[in-house]
Motif scaffolding. Structure first.
Motif, PDB file in Angstrom:
ATOM      1  N   GLU A  92       0.331  -1.821  -0.029  1.00  0.00           N
ATOM      2  CA  GLU A  92       0.183  -0.034   0.235  1.00  0.00           C
ATOM      3  C   GLU A  92       0.463   0.928   0.061  1.00  0.00           C
ATOM      4  O   GLU A  92       0.282   1.833  -0.499  1.00  0.00           O
ATOM      5  CB  GLU A  92      -1.342  -0.061   1.021  1.00  0.00           C
ATOM      6  CG  GLU A  92      -1.799  -1.088   1.524  1.00  0.00           C
ATOM      7  CD  GLU A  92      -2.995  -0.252   0.616  1.00  0.00           C
ATOM      8  OE1 GLU A  92      -3.382   0.985  -0.127  1.00  0.00           O
ATOM      9  OE2 GLU A  92      -3.578  -1.424  -0.696  1.00  0.00           O
ATOM     10  N   GLU A 119      -3.896  -3.208 -10.423  1.00  0.00           N
ATOM     11  CA  GLU A 119      -4.168  -2.415  -9.366  1.00  0.00           C
ATOM     12  C   GLU A 119      -3.240  -1.037  -9.098  1.00  0.00           C
ATOM     13  O   GLU A 119      -4.523  -0.621  -8.487  1.00  0.00           O
ATOM     14  CB  GLU A 119      -3.986  -3.383  -8.062  1.00  0.00           C
ATOM     15  CG  GLU A 119      -4.741  -3.157  -6.687  1.00  0.00           C
ATOM     16  CD  GLU A 119      -4.547  -4.011  -5.892  1.00  0.00           C
ATOM     17  OE1 GLU A 119      -4.691  -3.015  -4.651  1.00  0.00           O
ATOM     18  OE2 GLU A 119      -4.095  -5.349  -5.385  1.00  0.00           O
ATOM     19  N   ARG A 168      -5.925   2.349  -9.667  1.00  0.00           N
ATOM     20  CA  ARG A 168      -6.056   3.289  -8.312  1.00  0.00           C
ATOM     21  C   ARG A 168      -6.060   4.749  -8.417  1.00  0.00           C
ATOM     22  O   ARG A 168      -6.424   5.287  -7.673  1.00  0.00           O
ATOM     23  CB  ARG A 168      -4.565   2.483  -7.335  1.00  0.00           C
ATOM     24  CG  ARG A 168      -4.231   3.753  -5.913  1.00  0.00           C
ATOM     25  CD  ARG A 168      -5.548   3.053  -5.255  1.00  0.00           C
ATOM     26  NE  ARG A 168      -5.467   2.106  -4.625  1.00  0.00           N
ATOM     27  CZ  ARG A 168      -5.134   1.408  -3.406  1.00  0.00           C
ATOM     28  NH1 ARG A 168      -4.716   2.413  -2.169  1.00  0.00           N
ATOM     29  NH2 ARG A 168      -4.897   0.160  -3.215  1.00  0.00           N
TER      30      ARG A 168
END
Length: 277
Positions: free
Chosen positions: A131, A170, A174
């Motif tokens: 993250e 991903e 984002r």
């Protein structure tokens, strides 16, 4: 449907040799000079002018390769990150000045990341390593993305060391922007497959799906980043082209060869195999 029409990634110096071939079928083209260190801090406008001089009559899909040497997308150093961010903005400006609709940038995901993300999970208020990397990349690229959206340029994120293709997908999602999509380099994917246990190249294509907007076509042996013409290495080209042909969209498809003189040999091989023209 196969065969697919493909083009090439070229330096401006190679444009005179391949100009007629590009224009005859309005093939995809990627101008690569802007990846060289010093170009975007120097007279990049002159590079644009020279490229345009050779491309009079060209109406195919056009992109550029953006900067990547020492331009880490997830730069953590607070003093260096703004410099990197500005360089990507300048890259978008160069793409817009040339009339390009895409700029290739490099994935931030490394082999080390894949083996170590699981050892650095979220802890309390501290984000996981995965993250945190994505947050840094989104923040650094925000100014370039804003400029890209304004100029009609799409940023396409190319796999480099990526083992898990879903990480890059991903990351692209984002950004929540139509101006960020995915790129696949077939030789990079083949290296990752053979040397580090990544899926085969066609799996990268299938995973990217509707997010795939650009492909670098190059052959390799699975050991190094060879940039050989298709047919010289061990990439399963039939699987790759079938996966591309099955997509709902047609990404930019460009040969990215170490030696531009190998383009005729690459085209001859792909034509014989019924894959490209």
């Amino acid at each position: 449907m196969l065969p697919l029409k493909i083009g090439a990634a070229l330096m401006v110096a190679d444009l005179p040799r391949y100009r007629d071939w590009l224009i005859a079928d309005q093939r995809d083209l990627e101008v690569q000079d802007f990846l060289r260190p010093g170009v975007l801090t120097g007279d990049w406008q002159g590079v644009v002018t020279e490229a345009k001089r050779h491309l009079d009559g060209f109406e195919g899909r056009l992109g550029i390769h953006g900067p990547f040497y020492d331009m880490v997308l997830d730069m953590a150093d607070a003093e260096i990150a703004p410099i990197v961010a500005r360089r990507f903005v300048t890259g978008v400006e160069a793409a817009a000045a040339l009339g390009a609709s895409q700029m290739v940038i490099h994935s931030p995901f490394t082999t080390w990341d894949w083996f170590n993300f699981g050892d650095n999970p979220r802890s309390g208020n501290r984000p996981s390593a995965f993250e945190a990397k994505m947050e840094r990349a989104v923040a650094l690229l925000a100014p370039a993305l804003a400029r890209a959206e304004a100029e009609g340029v799409t940023l396409v994120i190319e796999n480099i060391e990526d083992i898990e293709p879903g990480f890059r997908r991903e990351l692209a999602l984002r950004f929540a922007s139509d101006a960020v999509r995915l790129s696949i380099d077939t030789g990079h994917a083949h290296y990752a497959h053979c040397a580090t246990g990544a899926p085969p190249v066609d799996y990268f294509v299938t995973d990217a799906g509707a997010m795939l907007a650009h492909v670098h076509l190059q052959d390799a042996d699975g050991f190094a980043d060879r940039h050989w013409p298709p047919g010289r290495g061990t990439v399963n080209w039939h699987a790759v082209f079938r996966a591309i042909a099955a997509l709902p969209q047609r990404p930019h498809l460009v040969l990215e060869l170490r030696d531009a003189a190998d383009i005729p040999a690459a085209m001859a091989y792909l034509a014989r195999e019924g894959l490209a023209h």
